[in-house]
Design a protein around this motif. Structure first.
Motif, PDB file in Angstrom:
ATOM      1  N   THR A 112       0.957  -1.175   0.037  1.00  0.00           N
ATOM      2  CA  THR A 112      -0.041   0.199   0.152  1.00  0.00           C
ATOM      3  C   THR A 112       1.012   1.265   0.050  1.00  0.00           C
ATOM      4  OG1 THR A 112       0.034   0.377   2.189  1.00  0.00           O
ATOM      5  CG2 THR A 112      -1.857  -1.127   1.478  1.00  0.00           C
ATOM      6  N   PRO A 113       0.389   2.413  -0.356  1.00  0.00           N
ATOM      7  CA  PRO A 113       1.121   3.509  -0.283  1.00  0.00           C
ATOM      8  C   PRO A 113       1.487   3.975   1.312  1.00  0.00           C
ATOM      9  CG  PRO A 113      -1.062   4.120  -1.351  1.00  0.00           C
ATOM     10  CD  PRO A 113      -1.181   2.512  -0.955  1.00  0.00           C
ATOM     11  N   ALA A 114       2.621   4.435   1.350  1.00  0.00           N
ATOM     12  CA  ALA A 114       3.240   4.624   2.757  1.00  0.00           C
ATOM     13  C   ALA A 114       2.324   5.333   3.617  1.00  0.00           C
ATOM     14  CB  ALA A 114       4.491   5.612   2.720  1.00  0.00           C
ATOM     15  N   ASP A 115       1.493   6.057   3.469  1.00  0.00           N
ATOM     16  CA  ASP A 115       0.533   7.003   4.418  1.00  0.00           C
ATOM     17  C   ASP A 115      -0.344   5.931   4.970  1.00  0.00           C
ATOM     18  OD1 ASP A 115       1.826   9.563   4.276  1.00  0.00           O
ATOM     19  OD2 ASP A 115       0.341  10.045   2.725  1.00  0.00           O
ATOM     20  N   ASN A 147      -3.857  13.909   9.885  1.00  0.00           N
ATOM     21  CA  ASN A 147      -4.400  13.419   8.823  1.00  0.00           C
ATOM     22  C   ASN A 147      -5.074  12.173   8.804  1.00  0.00           C
ATOM     23  OD1 ASN A 147      -5.555  14.535   6.345  1.00  0.00           O
ATOM     24  ND2 ASN A 147      -4.029  13.546   5.225  1.00  0.00           N
ATOM     25  N   TYR A 148      -5.320  11.589   9.913  1.00  0.00           N
ATOM     26  CA  TYR A 148      -5.727  10.165  10.252  1.00  0.00           C
ATOM     27  C   TYR A 148      -6.846   9.811   9.638  1.00  0.00           C
ATOM     28  CZ  TYR A 148      -7.250   5.988  12.462  1.00  0.00           C
ATOM     29  OH  TYR A 148      -7.641   4.721  12.542  1.00  0.00           O
ATOM     30  N   HIS A 149      -8.153  10.743   9.929  1.00  0.00           N
ATOM     31  CA  HIS A 149      -9.428  10.480   9.564  1.00  0.00           C
ATOM     32  C   HIS A 149      -9.276  10.417   7.888  1.00  0.00           C
ATOM     33  CE1 HIS A 149     -11.093  10.327  13.242  1.00  0.00           C
ATOM     34  NE2 HIS A 149     -10.652  11.400  13.492  1.00  0.00           N
ATOM     35  N   GLN A 150      -8.804  11.309   7.338  1.00  0.00           N
ATOM     36  CA  GLN A 150      -8.720  11.318   5.587  1.00  0.00           C
ATOM     37  C   GLN A 150      -7.996  10.097   5.255  1.00  0.00           C
ATOM     38  OE1 GLN A 150     -10.224  13.450   3.577  1.00  0.00           O
ATOM     39  NE2 GLN A 150      -9.487  12.168   2.034  1.00  0.00           N
ATOM     40  N   LEU A 151      -7.004   9.659   5.997  1.00  0.00           N
ATOM     41  CA  LEU A 151      -6.080   8.641   5.419  1.00  0.00           C
ATOM     42  C   LEU A 151      -7.059   7.096   5.850  1.00  0.00           C
ATOM     43  CD1 LEU A 151      -2.617   9.211   7.078  1.00  0.00           C
ATOM     44  CD2 LEU A 151      -3.459   9.419   4.614  1.00  0.00           C
ATOM     45  N   GLU A 152      -7.794   6.995   6.898  1.00  0.00           N
ATOM     46  CA  GLU A 152      -8.601   5.954   7.119  1.00  0.00           C
ATOM     47  C   GLU A 152      -9.667   5.714   5.864  1.00  0.00           C
ATOM     48  OE1 GLU A 152     -11.427   3.768  10.387  1.00  0.00           O
ATOM     49  OE2 GLU A 152     -10.871   6.020  10.872  1.00  0.00           O
ATOM     50  N   PHE A 153     -10.161   6.949   5.688  1.00  0.00           N
ATOM     51  CA  PHE A 153     -11.186   6.970   4.494  1.00  0.00           C
ATOM     52  C   PHE A 153     -10.732   6.518   3.189  1.00  0.00           C
ATOM     53  CE2 PHE A 153     -13.246   9.142   0.983  1.00  0.00           C
ATOM     54  CZ  PHE A 153     -14.527   8.708   0.856  1.00  0.00           C
ATOM     55  N   ASP A 154      -9.582   7.225   2.920  1.00  0.00           N
ATOM     56  CA  ASP A 154      -8.827   6.725   1.562  1.00  0.00           C
ATOM     57  C   ASP A 154      -8.562   5.529   1.491  1.00  0.00           C
ATOM     58  OD1 ASP A 154      -9.410   9.244   0.229  1.00  0.00           O
ATOM     59  OD2 ASP A 154      -7.587  10.152   1.046  1.00  0.00           O
ATOM     60  N   CYS A 155      -7.968   5.032   2.670  1.00  0.00           N
ATOM     61  CA  CYS A 155      -7.545   3.326   2.787  1.00  0.00           C
ATOM     62  C   CYS A 155      -8.649   2.683   2.509  1.00  0.00           C
ATOM     63  CB  CYS A 155      -7.038   3.025   4.289  1.00  0.00           C
ATOM     64  SG  CYS A 155      -6.390   1.487   4.386  1.00  0.00           S
ATOM     65  N   ARG A 156      -9.852   2.919   3.012  1.00  0.00           N
ATOM     66  CA  ARG A 156     -11.058   2.135   2.709  1.00  0.00           C
ATOM     67  C   ARG A 156     -11.637   2.301   1.322  1.00  0.00           C
ATOM     68  NH1 ARG A 156     -14.740   1.079   7.151  1.00  0.00           N
ATOM     69  NH2 ARG A 156     -13.559   1.609   9.306  1.00  0.00           N
ATOM     70  N   VAL A 157     -11.322   3.417   0.392  1.00  0.00           N
ATOM     71  CA  VAL A 157     -11.426   3.603  -1.020  1.00  0.00           C
ATOM     72  C   VAL A 157     -10.789   2.528  -1.506  1.00  0.00           C
ATOM     73  CG1 VAL A 157     -11.249   4.966  -2.834  1.00  0.00           C
ATOM     74  CG2 VAL A 157     -12.417   5.896  -0.500  1.00  0.00           C
ATOM     75  N   TYR A 158      -9.297   2.631  -1.152  1.00  0.00           N
ATOM     76  CA  TYR A 158      -8.229   1.757  -1.510  1.00  0.00           C
ATOM     77  C   TYR A 158      -8.658   0.249  -1.530  1.00  0.00           C
ATOM     78  CZ  TYR A 158      -3.504  -0.116  -2.302  1.00  0.00           C
ATOM     79  OH  TYR A 158      -2.402  -0.991  -2.881  1.00  0.00           O
ATOM     80  N   LEU A 159      -9.248  -0.184  -0.291  1.00  0.00           N
ATOM     81  CA  LEU A 159      -9.551  -1.791  -0.324  1.00  0.00           C
ATOM     82  C   LEU A 159     -10.879  -1.889  -1.067  1.00  0.00           C
ATOM     83  CD1 LEU A 159      -9.760  -1.648   3.955  1.00  0.00           C
ATOM     84  CD2 LEU A 159      -8.505  -3.154   2.213  1.00  0.00           C
ATOM     85  N   LEU A 160     -11.684  -0.934  -1.458  1.00  0.00           N
ATOM     86  CA  LEU A 160     -12.839  -1.174  -2.007  1.00  0.00           C
ATOM     87  C   LEU A 160     -12.310  -1.459  -3.654  1.00  0.00           C
ATOM     88  CD1 LEU A 160     -15.980  -1.016  -2.852  1.00  0.00           C
ATOM     89  CD2 LEU A 160     -15.544   1.524  -3.170  1.00  0.00           C
ATOM     90  N   TRP A 161     -11.235  -0.612  -4.050  1.00  0.00           N
ATOM     91  CA  TRP A 161     -10.494  -0.588  -5.545  1.00  0.00           C
ATOM     92  C   TRP A 161      -9.951  -1.962  -5.361  1.00  0.00           C
ATOM     93  CZ3 TRP A 161      -5.116   0.427  -6.632  1.00  0.00           C
ATOM     94  CH2 TRP A 161      -4.870   0.556  -7.834  1.00  0.00           C
ATOM     95  N   LYS A 162      -9.257  -2.475  -4.305  1.00  0.00           N
ATOM     96  CA  LYS A 162      -8.481  -3.679  -4.556  1.00  0.00           C
ATOM     97  C   LYS A 162      -9.142  -4.941  -4.679  1.00  0.00           C
ATOM     98  CE  LYS A 162      -4.201  -2.858  -5.005  1.00  0.00           C
ATOM     99  NZ  LYS A 162      -3.377  -3.286  -6.060  1.00  0.00           N
ATOM    100  N   THR A 163     -10.425  -4.951  -3.898  1.00  0.00           N
ATOM    101  CA  THR A 163     -11.118  -5.997  -3.976  1.00  0.00           C
ATOM    102  C   THR A 163     -12.072  -6.172  -5.142  1.00  0.00           C
ATOM    103  OG1 THR A 163     -12.900  -4.793  -2.650  1.00  0.00           O
ATOM    104  CG2 THR A 163     -11.371  -6.178  -1.336  1.00  0.00           C
TER     105      THR A 163
END
Length: 165
Positions: A112-115, A147-163
């Motif tokens: 995943t991205p470093a963030d 930036n924790y909340h934005q990172l959590e949201f974008d990580c969820r978007v990443y999960l959606l994309w990857k799955t």
């Protein structure tokens, strides 16, 4: 007709979900992530992950218990609703009860991205002080990563994309 909630994003507002649905329908989730998070990381070994986690812990949680072990775990998957775990294994040693603190991070985060790796490590480190996902817990996460909340949201978007790929 109400659209079905997006996997991993069902607790977010309908307007946010609609924006992600639009990107998804245009096959642009990967591009969205790549534009926002172009930087990958080189933390590929358990030893490097241990060092990285301890550096963050020392910077923000000096009084928290020492970490005995931090490692990537192939068994932690999104299917099991866990991308990281924080455990304390208690053992009796010489008549004293010792608790070994261990953090396991899903091997998913090697790619995943470093963030996103920082976000999950911050999340698990916060559990050293705050056991529950309450206001104090998320305040501590934001203290360690503003930036924790934005990172959590974008990580969820990443999960959606990857799955879906």
């Amino acid at each position: 007709m109400t659209p079905t909630p997006l996997k991993y994003l069902q607790h977010y507002s309908a307007s946010l979900q609609d924006k992600i649905r639009q990107l998804q329908s245009q096959n642009m989730l990967g591009e969205y992530i790549a534009q926002r998070y172009p930087e990958s990381h080189q933390i590929q070994t358990d030893k490097a992950l241990y060092v990285y986690s301890n550096e963050l812990k020392q910077a923000f949680l000096r009084n928290a218990p020492l970490l005995d072990k931090v490692h990537y775990d192939n068994r932690l998957t999104i299917d099991h609703h866990a991308l990281g775990l924080n455990t304390a294994i208690s053992r009796v040693q010489g008549g004293k009860l010792k608790a070994k603190k261990e953090i396991r991070i899903s091997s998913f985060f090697k790619e995943t991205p470093a963030d996103f790796l920082k976000m999950i490590v911050v999340h698990e480190l916060a559990h050293l002080k705050e056991r529950n996902h309450d206001k104090a817990f998320y305040q501590l996460c934001q203290h360690m990563e503003p930036n924790y909340h934005q990172l959590e949201f974008d990580c969820r978007v990443y999960l959606l994309w990857k799955t879906e790929n």
